[in-house]
Design a protein around this motif. Sequence first.
Motif, PDB file in Angstrom:
ATOM      1  N   LYS A   3       0.802  -1.211   0.000  1.00 16.82           N
ATOM      2  CA  LYS A   3       0.000   0.000   0.000  1.00 16.82           C
ATOM      3  C   LYS A   3       0.841   1.270   0.000  1.00 16.82           C
ATOM      4  N   SER A   4       1.985   1.265   0.654  1.00 21.19           N
ATOM      5  CA  SER A   4       2.774   2.486   0.742  1.00 21.19           C
ATOM      6  C   SER A   4       3.406   2.860  -0.588  1.00 21.19           C
ATOM      7  N   PHE A   5       3.538   1.894  -1.508  1.00 21.73           N
ATOM      8  CA  PHE A   5       4.113   2.206  -2.808  1.00 21.73           C
ATOM      9  C   PHE A   5       3.070   2.825  -3.751  1.00 21.73           C
ATOM     10  N   LYS A   6       1.829   2.952  -3.301  1.00 22.62           N
ATOM     11  CA  LYS A   6       0.770   3.428  -4.181  1.00 22.62           C
ATOM     12  C   LYS A   6       0.554   4.932  -4.100  1.00 22.62           C
ATOM     13  N   PHE A   7       1.294   5.622  -3.235  1.00 26.05           N
ATOM     14  CA  PHE A   7       1.098   7.053  -3.064  1.00 26.05           C
ATOM     15  C   PHE A   7       1.190   7.790  -4.391  1.00 26.05           C
ATOM     16  N   LEU A   8       2.255   7.519  -5.158  1.00 23.06           N
ATOM     17  CA  LEU A   8       2.433   8.184  -6.442  1.00 23.06           C
ATOM     18  C   LEU A   8       1.296   7.877  -7.392  1.00 23.06           C
ATOM     19  N   ASP A 119       9.953 -10.556   1.451  1.00 24.07           N
ATOM     20  CA  ASP A 119      10.291  -9.144   1.378  1.00 24.07           C
ATOM     21  C   ASP A 119       9.727  -8.525   0.103  1.00 24.07           C
ATOM     22  N   GLN A 120       9.060  -7.383   0.264  1.00 23.66           N
ATOM     23  CA  GLN A 120       8.538  -6.637  -0.871  1.00 23.66           C
ATOM     24  C   GLN A 120       9.348  -5.368  -1.123  1.00 23.66           C
ATOM     25  N   GLY A 121       9.945  -4.849  -0.066  1.00 23.86           N
ATOM     26  CA  GLY A 121      10.690  -3.604  -0.195  1.00 23.86           C
ATOM     27  C   GLY A 121      10.702  -2.868   1.117  1.00 23.86           C
ATOM     28  N   TYR A 122      11.062  -1.606   1.035  1.00 25.71           N
ATOM     29  CA  TYR A 122      11.100  -0.809   2.251  1.00 25.71           C
ATOM     30  C   TYR A 122      10.991   0.666   1.897  1.00 25.71           C
ATOM     31  N   ILE A 123      10.720   1.476   2.908  1.00 26.61           N
ATOM     32  CA  ILE A 123      10.629   2.923   2.758  1.00 26.61           C
ATOM     33  C   ILE A 123      11.672   3.557   3.656  1.00 26.61           C
ATOM     34  N   LEU A 124      12.488   4.441   3.103  1.00 28.03           N
ATOM     35  CA  LEU A 124      13.456   5.193   3.881  1.00 28.03           C
ATOM     36  C   LEU A 124      12.906   6.596   4.125  1.00 28.03           C
ATOM     37  N   ILE A 125      13.001   7.056   5.359  1.00 27.39           N
ATOM     38  CA  ILE A 125      12.473   8.368   5.733  1.00 27.39           C
ATOM     39  C   ILE A 125      13.589   9.202   6.335  1.00 27.39           C
ATOM     40  N   THR A 126      13.771  10.392   5.800  1.00 30.63           N
ATOM     41  CA  THR A 126      14.745  11.340   6.335  1.00 30.63           C
ATOM     42  C   THR A 126      14.011  12.441   7.074  1.00 30.63           C
ATOM     43  N   ASN A 127      14.375  12.639   8.337  1.00 31.59           N
ATOM     44  CA  ASN A 127      13.741  13.666   9.155  1.00 31.59           C
ATOM     45  C   ASN A 127      14.694  14.834   9.368  1.00 31.59           C
ATOM     46  N   GLU A 128      14.162  16.035   9.299  1.00 30.76           N
ATOM     47  CA  GLU A 128      14.925  17.237   9.595  1.00 30.76           C
ATOM     48  C   GLU A 128      14.107  18.123  10.521  1.00 30.76           C
ATOM     49  N   VAL A 135      11.303  11.009   1.443  1.00 27.66           N
ATOM     50  CA  VAL A 135      10.767   9.650   1.496  1.00 27.66           C
ATOM     51  C   VAL A 135      11.198   8.919   0.233  1.00 27.66           C
ATOM     52  N   GLU A 136      11.873   7.781   0.399  1.00 28.76           N
ATOM     53  CA  GLU A 136      12.260   6.933  -0.734  1.00 28.76           C
ATOM     54  C   GLU A 136      11.533   5.606  -0.630  1.00 28.76           C
ATOM     55  N   THR A 137      10.914   5.161  -1.721  1.00 26.78           N
ATOM     56  CA  THR A 137      10.311   3.825  -1.746  1.00 26.78           C
ATOM     57  C   THR A 137      11.223   2.904  -2.543  1.00 26.78           C
ATOM     58  N   HIS A 138      11.558   1.768  -1.931  1.00 27.15           N
ATOM     59  CA  HIS A 138      12.452   0.786  -2.552  1.00 27.15           C
ATOM     60  C   HIS A 138      11.692  -0.525  -2.766  1.00 27.15           C
ATOM     61  N   ALA A 139      11.855  -1.142  -3.926  1.00 28.69           N
ATOM     62  CA  ALA A 139      11.280  -2.459  -4.214  1.00 28.69           C
ATOM     63  C   ALA A 139      12.405  -3.483  -4.281  1.00 28.69           C
ATOM     64  N   THR A 140      12.172  -4.659  -3.696  1.00 27.99           N
ATOM     65  CA  THR A 140      13.201  -5.704  -3.685  1.00 27.99           C
ATOM     66  C   THR A 140      12.688  -7.023  -4.248  1.00 27.99           C
ATOM     67  N   THR A 141      11.504  -7.024  -4.854  1.00 29.33           N
ATOM     68  CA  THR A 141      10.899  -8.271  -5.323  1.00 29.33           C
ATOM     69  C   THR A 141      11.673  -8.915  -6.462  1.00 29.33           C
ATOM     70  N   SER A 142      12.453  -8.128  -7.211  1.00 30.07           N
ATOM     71  CA  SER A 142      13.212  -8.679  -8.339  1.00 30.07           C
ATOM     72  C   SER A 142      14.538  -9.283  -7.895  1.00 30.07           C
ATOM     73  N   GLY A 143      14.841  -9.164  -6.598  1.00 36.57           N
ATOM     74  CA  GLY A 143      16.128  -9.617  -6.100  1.00 36.57           C
ATOM     75  C   GLY A 143      17.151  -8.504  -6.056  1.00 36.57           C
TER      76      GLY A 143
END
Length: 266
Positions: A3-8, A119-128, A135-143
Amino acid sequence: MTKSFKFLLVLIIGAGVLTFQSCKEDENTTPEPNNTDDPILECYITEQTESFPSRSAITYLYNDLDQVSSAIIGVDTTKFVYEDNKLISASTGTDFSEFIYESGSSEIQRINQKENGTDQGYILITNENGQIAKVETHATTSGEDVIETITNITYVNGKITELTTEQYNPSTSAFETQFSLTSVETDNNINPLSSKVAYFFMNTENPKAYGDNNIIKGTATIQGFPASYTATIEYNTNNYPTAINASITNAAGTVPSNTSLTYNCK
């Protein structure tokens, strides 16, 4: 796709509608009440209704510590687990998300996502300065570890002024801007959708969830098409929004996006 990858995608849907008709855990922000004789209360969302891209309703339930224990959308229930007053996981059916915090902080650094234990992926969040800046969305399903989108958020005096989302294009090996919102104006009141991690998690597809205050105006560009964003907001006596009536408009027409919120204030 989790669900988090659907924002865009929601932002792109908004562009498609217009084109073919030719989107942190900070518990210490307490708003000033409309009437200074009224007590200052914290309001907990009990139901959230959205009109776009389709009508949907989220019902929030709480534990004895006033933490969101579950969120219900139709037949789907998302369950939240806490440790040391921090949200550590969320699960919906076979989807599982794990929240990783910066050392010694209550700011989320990463969200790991699995489906059926894979594993489907992950989201990296940078706080200031206590606010989400990237916010970076990463997919890892392809290996491989593939960055799908990068969202950058700019603030001035603690208020959001610009939001830009870029998507990786494999054919050009470059990131291309898919959505931007500039010249942003906000109110001075709390944005409840970003006030708790659980609310924000349920609204990662919702541009209204970004920023500590509520966006009321901005200039949008969606897949190269210019548009304007405006919102009128109604508040309760504690200045929490009860209705956010927004619209995205360009020469092709207007897409309304309305949010209604009910609370338990105490």
